[in-house]
Design a protein around this motif. Structure first.
Motif, short mmCIF file in Angstrom:
data_model
loop_
_atom_site.label_atom_id
_atom_site.label_comp_id
_atom_site.label_asym_id
_atom_site.label_seq_id
_atom_site.Cartn_x
_atom_site.Cartn_y
_atom_site.Cartn_z
N ARG A 1 86.86 183.49 29.75
CA ARG A 1 86.55 184.55 30.69
C ARG A 1 85.88 185.74 30.24
N TRP A 2 86.02 186.19 29.07
CA TRP A 2 85.07 187.16 28.43
C TRP A 2 83.75 187.06 28.72
N ILE A 3 83.33 185.70 28.62
CA ILE A 3 81.84 185.33 29.09
C ILE A 3 81.31 185.35 30.52
N ASP A 4 82.59 185.02 31.06
CA ASP A 4 82.27 185.26 32.70
C ASP A 4 82.12 186.72 33.19
N ARG A 5 82.92 187.31 32.48
CA ARG A 5 82.69 189.01 32.78
C ARG A 5 81.54 189.68 32.47
N LEU A 6 80.54 188.94 31.52
CA LEU A 6 79.42 189.60 31.09
C LEU A 6 78.45 189.55 32.43
N LYS B 1 74.70 188.65 28.66
CA LYS B 1 74.75 187.19 27.94
C LYS B 1 73.47 186.97 27.32
N LEU B 2 72.17 187.41 28.12
CA LEU B 2 71.04 187.04 27.18
C LEU B 2 70.87 187.87 25.97
N GLY B 3 71.32 189.19 25.93
CA GLY B 3 71.49 190.01 24.84
C GLY B 3 72.18 189.50 23.86
#
Length: 756
Positions: free
Chosen positions: A31-36, A41-43
């Motif tokens: 979920r923490w990735i989906d919130r980015l 994400k690319l950074g």
């Protein structure tokens, strides 16, 4: 210009020929990735990309340090080595001075200074380089050298009286010094050249069995040689030791020269002078070794102190050059690797900076394009279909942009198609309304109406209904014509049967009259038998009577001939009526087939109307009316077929009975002809009755029999006439029924308005 279309309507209308693409679902990310955001994400991916780069750079730096550190240790340990070698040279000079019975004070002072310097180096913690291995080397040397014992041993050697025997003492202290030197080189990896081959060759030439070993062995050989010159005891042992030292020194000269030659091949610009000096030393050592070898063999060879001193000086000078070359090689190696490290670091930093800039640039472009796609996708969702994004890249984002443009174009096409379908649906509804009016007129019986054939899906149905109406009108016209033909034939049949009935009645009357005449003839013949004697008169009366009978018979034959002709005509007309009934049956079959086709067309029209939805409701009602009309027509044709079959059966019976009557009339005609012939014979007999009186009785008897046969024939003719009259009456009844059926059919067809 397209209107804004709701996205839900567009989504509900997929492109023709395409299906919604479906593929395997991606695994659920944390979920923490989906919130980015995409940029975050690319950074994060870029930062993770730099982690292995930093690890690799660190590992490369560590590897470089492991390569450089032994060389640095070998180069930085050279002050320890120089202090130790200075101590050895001072001990050597002290030993030679004592052997020559000169003052060793200067040499002792140098030895003490060298020993003090070595102790100071071991005790010092100073280091010019924070990553230098020198402190670690000092700690290791302090643990392994036991420098206090070594110092005490050297000091004891320095305290020996000048006149004492120093051969064994020098050997002991020299071994201690060589041991210290060996520990120093091992602790600093100098014995391996710090992992660098040229340094290894140079330290091999300078230390160990190289120049310093050669120098100590040369001093020890001079001590043995000096003791042999003085005639000390154990000369044989000294010669043996001297011989071994000479051999060992010869080997050391060869090994040192080989090492320097190898160093020259690797570093010709640095070691060429060393090779030249070594060649000179080799030449000088050959002379010394020759004298020492002669002394060892007892040949009395001697070596002057001056020659020994020149060789020692040559060794010291060559050692100094080799030591300097060794230090310079270490520095050069360190400088080279430091320079490489700096260059690699700068290149790494430059590449990292370029990669960072490129990553930031790519991130900015990707985020910019994604934001542009998101904004336009939102506009597309709001219904703005006039969107086209410029494709500036050929990567996945370019493909995505192209797909987005294609999707927008497809949505525009779908919107145009929806509008076109709406207009076509409106036109179709108008056409259906017009066609419903036409079908209502057709349902009311006006078969002159025709629907307008259009190019839409209703055109085929209208064309089929028009064709069906044409065929139905044609069929009804044929039915009308057939009905009129049946009506006329039935009327003609009624007239014919009436004529046949009248002829049959006339035939019966004539037959009755003939029967009466035959009775009269019979009575006359009988009386003629009784009046045989008055045969002449009676013959004349009989002749007259026979003539009258012959005339009556001729009339009877004519009537019977007429009856036969009338019966034959009746038979022909009845056969014609049967043929007409067969034609009517074919027409009725055609009507039945058309009714079935009409029923199928009505069912298909009902299905098409049901598929058209509400717009086809009225058309469905008309199709149902057509289907009911087809069912009614089929039922009517079924009843007509049944009646025609009944008429055909009755006509067939009439034909059979007419044929039987014809045969009976022909038989009566033949019998009547036979009677005429008999009557003619009677005339002839009556003419000859006068001459044949005596045969009157026999002839009269024959005439009576003939007349009786005539009477029977006449009775048969009467019966045939009666049966013919009955058959004609049945035919008349059937014709009347056929006429009534034709009249009913005309009444049913009167409701239809047919084209002219």
């Amino acid at each position: 210009m397209l209107q804004n279309v709701p996205s839900t309507e567009l989504a509900a209308r997929p492109a023709p020929g395409r299906q919604a693409a479906s593929g395997p679902s991606l695994p659920r990310a944390p979920r923490w990735i989906d919130r980015l955001s995409v940029a975050q994400k690319l950074g994060l991916a870029g930062a993770l990309f730099f982690v292995p780069l930093v690890v690799n750079v660190t590992a490369a730096a560590s590897t470089l340090m492991r390569i450089v550190q032994p060389v640095a240790g070998a180069e930085q340990i050279m002050p320890f080595v120089n202090a130790t070698t200075d101590l050895q040279r001072a001990l050597d000079d002290l030993t030679l001075a004592a052997s020559a019975q000169t003052s060793p004070a200067a040499a002792r002072q140098r030895a003490e200074q060298a020993l003090t310097q070595l102790g100071a180096l071991l005790d010092s913690e100073a280091s010019t380089n924070p990553i230098s291995p020198l402190p670690e080397i000092r700690r290791e040397l302090r643990q392994t050298l036991q420098f206090a014992n070594f110092r005490a041993q050297v000091e004891r050697y320095l305290a020996l009286p000048p006149s004492g025997d120093r051969v064994s003492s020098y050997g002991t202290v020299n071994s201690a010094v060589q041991n210290v030197l060996k520990n120093i080189t091992q602790a600093s990896s100098l014995d391996l050249g710090g992992g660098q081959h040229t340094m290894y060759l140079l330290q091999r030439a300078a230390l160990g069995d190289g120049l310093m070993g050669l120098r100590s062995n040369l001093v020890q050989a001079e001590l043995l040689n000096d003791r042999l010159r003085r005639g000390a005891p154990n000369a044989s042992a000294d010669r043996t030791r001297l011989s071994a030292l000479v051999t060992h020194m010869s080997t050391e000269v060869g090994q040192t020269q080989e090492a320097l030659n190898d160093a020259v091949r690797e570093r010709p610009e640095q070691a060429r002078a060393l090779s030249s000096e070594m060649q000179q030393l080799s030449n000088m050592m050959s002379l010394v070794l020759g004298n020492l070898r002669a002394a060892a063999s007892g040949a009395g060879g001697s070596t002057s102190q001056a020659l020994i001193d020149r060789n020692l000086q040559k060794i010291d000078r060559l050692y100094a050059q080799t030591s300097a070359a060794l230090s310079q090689e270490g520095k050069n190696f360190q400088d080279e690797y430091v320079r490489k490290g700096i260059v690699n670091g700068l290149i790494t930093l430059l590449i990292t900076a370029l990669a960072t800039w490129l990553l930031v640039y790519i991130l900015q472009r990707i985020v910019r394009q994604l934001r542009q796609l998101t904004t336009n996708a939102q506009a597309l969702t709001d219904g703005n279909l006039n969107i086209h994004l410029p494709v500036t890249t050929s990567d996945e984002l370019g493909v995505l942009t192209s797909s987005f443009n294609e999707a927008a174009a497809q949505l525009r096409t779908n919107a145009e198609r929806v509008e076109q379908e709406r207009l076509e649906s409106q036109r179709l509804q108008d056409h259906i309304g017009q066609f419903l009016d036409v079908t209502m007129d057709i349902a009311e019986g006006d078969l002159t109406k025709r629907g307008v054939v259009t190019e839409d899906i209703l055109g085929n149905v209208v064309d089929s209904i028009n064709l069906m109406t044409d065929e139905l009108a044609t069929t009804l016209q044929q039915v009308q014509a057939a009905s009129a033909s049946v009506s006329g034939g039935s009327k003609q049949m009624l007239g014919t049967t009436e004529a046949i009935q009248q002829g049959a009645q006339l035939t019966a009357a004539e037959a009755q009259r003939v029967a009466e005449q035959v009775s009269q003839i019979t009575a006359g013949i009988r009386q003629m038998a009784h009046n045989a004697q008055t045969s002449a008169q009676t013959a004349r009366e009989a002749l007259l009577a026979s003539q009258q009978g012959q005339e009556a018979l001729q009339e009877t034959l004519g009537g019977m001939q007429n009856i036969r002709r009338e019966v034959q005509q009746v038979s022909k007309r009845i056969k014609t009526l049967g043929d007409r009934s067969l034609e009517i049956q074919e027409i009725v079959d055609t009507i039945s087939q058309i009714a079935e086709q009409t029923h199928l067309l009505a069912v298909n029209a009902s299905i098409e109307a049901a598929g058209a939805g509400e717009a086809g409701g009225r058309f469905g009602i008309v199709a149902d009316s057509v289907r009911k009309l087809a069912n009614t027509s089929a039922q009517a044709t079924t009843r007509i077929a049944g009646l025609i079959k009944s008429v055909q059966a009755e006509v067939q019976d009439v034909i059979v009975e007419a044929e039987e009557g014809t045969r009976e009339v022909e038989q009566g005609y033949r019998i009547a002809g036979s009677a005429g012939q008999r009557l003619q014979d009677i005339g002839e007999l009556t003419e000859r009755s006068a001459q044949l009186a005596e045969s009157i009785a026999a002839s009269t008897q024959e005439q009576v029999q003939s007349v009786e046969r005539v009477n029977a024939a006449v009775q048969q003719i009467a019966e045939v006439a009666q049966r013919s009259e009955s058959a004609v009456q049945q035919g008349r009844t059937a014709a009347q029924q056929l006429e009534d059926l034709a009249r009913q059919l005309d009444t049913s067809l009167a409701r239809f308005r047919l084209p002219g």
